[in-house]
Scaffold this motif. Structure first.
Motif, PDB file in Angstrom:
ATOM      1  N   ALA A  34       0.816  -1.220   0.000  1.00 25.42           N
ATOM      2  CA  ALA A  34       0.000   0.000   0.000  1.00 25.42           C
ATOM      3  C   ALA A  34       0.843   1.260   0.000  1.00 25.42           C
ATOM      4  O   ALA A  34       0.367   2.324  -0.399  1.00 25.42           O
ATOM      5  CB  ALA A  34      -0.933   0.004   1.213  1.00 25.42           C
ATOM      6  N   ASP A  35       2.090   1.150   0.452  1.00 24.05           N
ATOM      7  CA  ASP A  35       2.918   2.346   0.583  1.00 24.05           C
ATOM      8  C   ASP A  35       4.163   2.189  -0.269  1.00 24.05           C
ATOM      9  O   ASP A  35       4.106   2.200  -1.479  1.00 24.05           O
ATOM     10  CB  ASP A  35       3.238   2.576   2.056  1.00 24.05           C
ATOM     11  CG  ASP A  35       3.815   3.954   2.345  1.00 24.05           C
ATOM     12  OD1 ASP A  35       3.967   4.739   1.397  1.00 24.05           O
ATOM     13  OD2 ASP A  35       4.119   4.241   3.510  1.00 24.05           O
ATOM     14  N   ARG A  36       5.311   2.010   0.358  1.00 21.00           N
ATOM     15  CA  ARG A  36       6.570   1.945  -0.379  1.00 21.00           C
ATOM     16  C   ARG A  36       7.255   0.614  -0.132  1.00 21.00           C
ATOM     17  O   ARG A  36       7.174   0.042   0.959  1.00 21.00           O
ATOM     18  CB  ARG A  36       7.497   3.082   0.050  1.00 21.00           C
ATOM     19  CG  ARG A  36       7.773   3.090   1.539  1.00 21.00           C
ATOM     20  CD  ARG A  36       8.784   4.144   1.961  1.00 21.00           C
ATOM     21  NE  ARG A  36       8.844   4.214   3.408  1.00 21.00           N
ATOM     22  CZ  ARG A  36       8.202   5.123   4.135  1.00 21.00           C
ATOM     23  NH1 ARG A  36       7.460   6.037   3.534  1.00 21.00           N
ATOM     24  NH2 ARG A  36       8.283   5.116   5.451  1.00 21.00           N
ATOM     25  N   ALA A  56       8.899 -11.035  -8.713  1.00 21.76           N
ATOM     26  CA  ALA A  56       7.585 -10.938  -8.076  1.00 21.76           C
ATOM     27  C   ALA A  56       6.758  -9.848  -8.741  1.00 21.76           C
ATOM     28  O   ALA A  56       7.283  -8.848  -9.220  1.00 21.76           O
ATOM     29  CB  ALA A  56       7.743 -10.643  -6.588  1.00 21.76           C
ATOM     30  N   ASN A  57       5.456 -10.055  -8.767  1.00 14.79           N
ATOM     31  CA  ASN A  57       4.520  -9.074  -9.312  1.00 14.79           C
ATOM     32  C   ASN A  57       4.083  -8.153  -8.180  1.00 14.79           C
ATOM     33  O   ASN A  57       3.268  -8.523  -7.350  1.00 14.79           O
ATOM     34  CB  ASN A  57       3.313  -9.791  -9.922  1.00 14.79           C
ATOM     35  CG  ASN A  57       2.296  -8.814 -10.488  1.00 14.79           C
ATOM     36  OD1 ASN A  57       2.657  -7.726 -10.953  1.00 14.79           O
ATOM     37  ND2 ASN A  57       1.031  -9.196 -10.444  1.00 14.79           N
ATOM     38  N   VAL A  58       4.667  -6.949  -8.119  1.00 14.22           N
ATOM     39  CA  VAL A  58       4.350  -6.001  -7.049  1.00 14.22           C
ATOM     40  C   VAL A  58       3.115  -5.204  -7.445  1.00 14.22           C
ATOM     41  O   VAL A  58       3.101  -4.534  -8.478  1.00 14.22           O
ATOM     42  CB  VAL A  58       5.533  -5.062  -6.769  1.00 14.22           C
ATOM     43  CG1 VAL A  58       5.165  -4.073  -5.660  1.00 14.22           C
ATOM     44  CG2 VAL A  58       6.768  -5.860  -6.377  1.00 14.22           C
ATOM     45  N   ILE A  59       2.085  -5.300  -6.615  1.00 10.91           N
ATOM     46  CA  ILE A  59       0.817  -4.607  -6.867  1.00 10.91           C
ATOM     47  C   ILE A  59       0.694  -3.501  -5.824  1.00 10.91           C
ATOM     48  O   ILE A  59       0.580  -3.773  -4.622  1.00 10.91           O
ATOM     49  CB  ILE A  59      -0.369  -5.577  -6.757  1.00 10.91           C
ATOM     50  CG1 ILE A  59      -0.209  -6.711  -7.776  1.00 10.91           C
ATOM     51  CG2 ILE A  59      -1.690  -4.849  -6.970  1.00 10.91           C
ATOM     52  CD1 ILE A  59      -1.211  -7.846  -7.608  1.00 10.91           C
ATOM     53  N   HIS A  60       0.742  -2.261  -6.268  1.00  9.65           N
ATOM     54  CA  HIS A  60       0.635  -1.141  -5.341  1.00  9.65           C
ATOM     55  C   HIS A  60      -0.847  -0.899  -5.039  1.00  9.65           C
ATOM     56  O   HIS A  60      -1.534  -0.160  -5.741  1.00  9.65           O
ATOM     57  CB  HIS A  60       1.302   0.103  -5.932  1.00  9.65           C
ATOM     58  CG  HIS A  60       2.780  -0.024  -6.013  1.00  9.65           C
ATOM     59  ND1 HIS A  60       3.614   0.150  -4.924  1.00  9.65           N
ATOM     60  CD2 HIS A  60       3.596  -0.361  -7.049  1.00  9.65           C
ATOM     61  CE1 HIS A  60       4.867  -0.049  -5.281  1.00  9.65           C
ATOM     62  NE2 HIS A  60       4.888  -0.354  -6.568  1.00  9.65           N
ATOM     63  N   GLN A  67      -7.221  -0.157  -5.310  1.00 12.55           N
ATOM     64  CA  GLN A  67      -6.107   0.399  -6.072  1.00 12.55           C
ATOM     65  C   GLN A  67      -6.581   1.625  -6.843  1.00 12.55           C
ATOM     66  O   GLN A  67      -7.384   1.512  -7.768  1.00 12.55           O
ATOM     67  CB  GLN A  67      -5.542  -0.651  -7.034  1.00 12.55           C
ATOM     68  CG  GLN A  67      -4.297  -0.234  -7.776  1.00 12.55           C
ATOM     69  CD  GLN A  67      -3.788  -1.351  -8.681  1.00 12.55           C
ATOM     70  OE1 GLN A  67      -4.568  -2.081  -9.272  1.00 12.55           O
ATOM     71  NE2 GLN A  67      -2.467  -1.489  -8.751  1.00 12.55           N
ATOM     72  N   GLU A  68      -6.103   2.790  -6.410  1.00 12.49           N
ATOM     73  CA  GLU A  68      -6.466   4.055  -7.048  1.00 12.49           C
ATOM     74  C   GLU A  68      -7.980   4.221  -7.169  1.00 12.49           C
ATOM     75  O   GLU A  68      -8.505   4.578  -8.226  1.00 12.49           O
ATOM     76  CB  GLU A  68      -5.796   4.168  -8.425  1.00 12.49           C
ATOM     77  CG  GLU A  68      -4.278   4.191  -8.367  1.00 12.49           C
ATOM     78  CD  GLU A  68      -3.643   4.288  -9.740  1.00 12.49           C
ATOM     79  OE1 GLU A  68      -4.383   4.164 -10.738  1.00 12.49           O
ATOM     80  OE2 GLU A  68      -2.420   4.512  -9.800  1.00 12.49           O
TER      81      GLU A  68
END
Length: 493
Positions: free
Chosen positions: A58-60, A257-261, A284-285
């Motif tokens: 969710a963040d960094r 890895a597939n990073v999903i923000h 997400q957004e």
């Protein structure tokens, strides 16, 4: 800092379900801090590169391993250093092609609000003499106690090299040091040190200052937490060139890895004919989405004031241990007021860091002159009379008067408030540690922080969760919760 949650996840693209005779088709990790990135790597090591892993953040990326910029240079504002005995982190640095940052030596002192009660010098024997003069053999008793704890803790690397795993934190601790290690999570570091003959004065002056600087809490924190912190205070620490957070991004890149923000909002269980699937719901957004996974690893704190994840149709629900303790990190670029510490001539101020004794009116926990994350060959610390970058840890943001007390003047102040560590006073001495297994394929990694909150502990917990998930998936029961493991390994060798 917002909490980070790890799930080991990869969306299943096939129509037919994969059963326990094969690999999991999808894994999800909630959180991309050191716990989430480490468990992603270890999961891939166990299950193989064909298992794609989704990591929700969710963040960094990096979590509490964070940096910020002052005058075009980056400085550590989160966990600044790593213990040399952390073998997993040592391996990570080599794996992702990083290197240790050049060490820039600096002396420390302890301040009681009026004067310095202990000052480090350039001479080792003189330092020992001062400790003996003020506190007798208390420092030797402390050193022997810490060395004994760390020697037992190091057994975990042998166990994990042989792919042994534990389904509870208590079981892991018991394998390292018997019931004594478990009891160290329920007895305070102050009581434990008194029990081995350490002077109360030494605890009040030195141990309390280290605990405040490390966790922002008193000597009432658990003994195992304190021992980990004191091991770091004795030296043998290192940092990563370019910033410790590069370990996290490097591991995620290495594993592809597939990073999903996105912010995970809920995890729910769905039963199929022969296995459980876990639906991870996220935002997400401003858009809601979800995916299904065979395994989900939560590498973010589950606590009352933290990042909220709802666990739908899961009984019993995981009970929060308590809250996380707030620590404020102020990165100040300015001129230190050395006269506050008894040095009217700033050129004579010799210290790179000051720790504060635990007193009610203390305005800071620690004050440290920072070096950039990229240190050139000829780099030297700024002379004390020049402006430098300082990190001030405190219980709350410093007001203008307090800043003026610590600094003659300053160019900039950047403040970060962290939900940094468990608030150990809220847990209760008799309360069990958080579970690792929340459901058949749902695991909780970050609960290990309630045993000891350190980069070392989280890296060890990450590998334990990966091994546990692998062994349970393929029903390798002889590798789970083995008793008297130290004797067993000695016999096998």
């Amino acid at each position: 800092m917002q909490a980070v949650h790890p799930c080991v996840t990869s969306a299943c693209m096939c129509e037919q379900p994969c059963y326990r005779t094969g690999l999991p088709t999808a894994d999800s990790v909630i959180g991309a801090g050191i716990g989430g990135s480490a468990v992603t790597y270890f999961l891939q090591q166990q299950f193989g590169p064909q298992v794609q892993i989704d990591v929700y953040e969710a963040d960094r990326v990096g979590g509490r391993l964070a940096t910020l910029t002052v005058n075009s240079q980056q400085y550590e504002c989160g966990s600044p250093s790593i213990h040399s005995l952390n073998l997993h982190m040592q391996d990570f640095v080599k794996l992702v092609g990083l290197k240790h940052r050049k060490e820039v030596v600096g002396k420390s002192a302890i301040f009681n609000g009026e004067h310095l009660v202990l000052e480090e010098t350039d001479w080792y024997l003189l330092n020992l003499f001062r400790l003996w003069w003020h506190y007798g053999i208390s420092f030797l008793r402390l050193q022997m106690w810490v060395e004994e704890v760390m020697e037992k803790f190091m057994r975990v690397y042998k166990y994990q090299a042989q792919e042994y795993a534990f389904s509870t934190i208590e079981g892991l601790l018991r394998s390292l040091g018997g019931d004594h290690f478990v009891n160290m999570t329920q007895r305070s570091v102050g009581e434990s040190l008194q029990g081995i003959g350490v002077q109360q004065r030494f605890i009040d002056d030195v141990i309390s200052a280290v605990m405040k600087a490390s966790y922002g809490q008193s000597v009432s924190i658990p003994a195992l937490v304190g021992a980990m912190s004191l091991a770091g205070a004795q030296g043998n620490m290192w940092s990563v060139e370019g910033g410790n957070k590069l370990v996290c991004s490097g591991l995620l890149k290495l594993t592809k890895a597939n990073v999903i923000h996105a912010r995970v909002t809920a995890v729910s269980i769905h039963n199929t004919e022969k296995k459980h699937l876990y639906e991870v719901q996220y935002e997400q957004e401003g858009t809601l989405g979800s995916d299904y996974y065979d395994l989900v690893i939560v590498a973010a704190p589950l606590h009352k004031a933290g990042y909220p994840i709802s666990f739908l149709n899961l009984q019993p629900l995981p009970e929060p241990m308590g809250s996380y303790h707030r620590v404020v990190s102020s990165i100040v670029h300015g001129y230190l007021n050395s006269s506050y510490f008894g040095f009217t001539d700033p050129k004579l101020f010799p210290f790179a860091s000051i720790l504060s004794v635990d007193t009610p009116d203390a305005i800071f926990h620690s004050l440290e002159s920072l070096c950039p994350v990229n240190v050139s060959v000829g780099f030297r610390r700024k002379p004390p009379q020049e402006a430098a970058v300082w990190r001030v840890l405190s219980q709350r943001p410093l007001d203008r008067k307090e800043l003026k007390t610590l600094f003659k003047s300053y160019y900039s102040v950047q403040v970060i408030e962290w939900q940094a560590f468990p608030s150990y006073a809220t847990a209760g001495s008799s309360k069990p540690l958080p579970p690792i297994i929340l459901h058949d394929g749902l695991y909780y990694l970050s609960g290990a922080e309630w045993a000891a909150s350190s980069v070392e502990m989280i890296a060890v917990a990450a590998k334990n969760v990966a091994l546990l998930a692998f062994n349970r998936w393929f029903e390798i029961n002889e590798k789970i919760d083995q008793q008297d493991l130290l004797h067993k390994l000695k016999t096998e060798l």
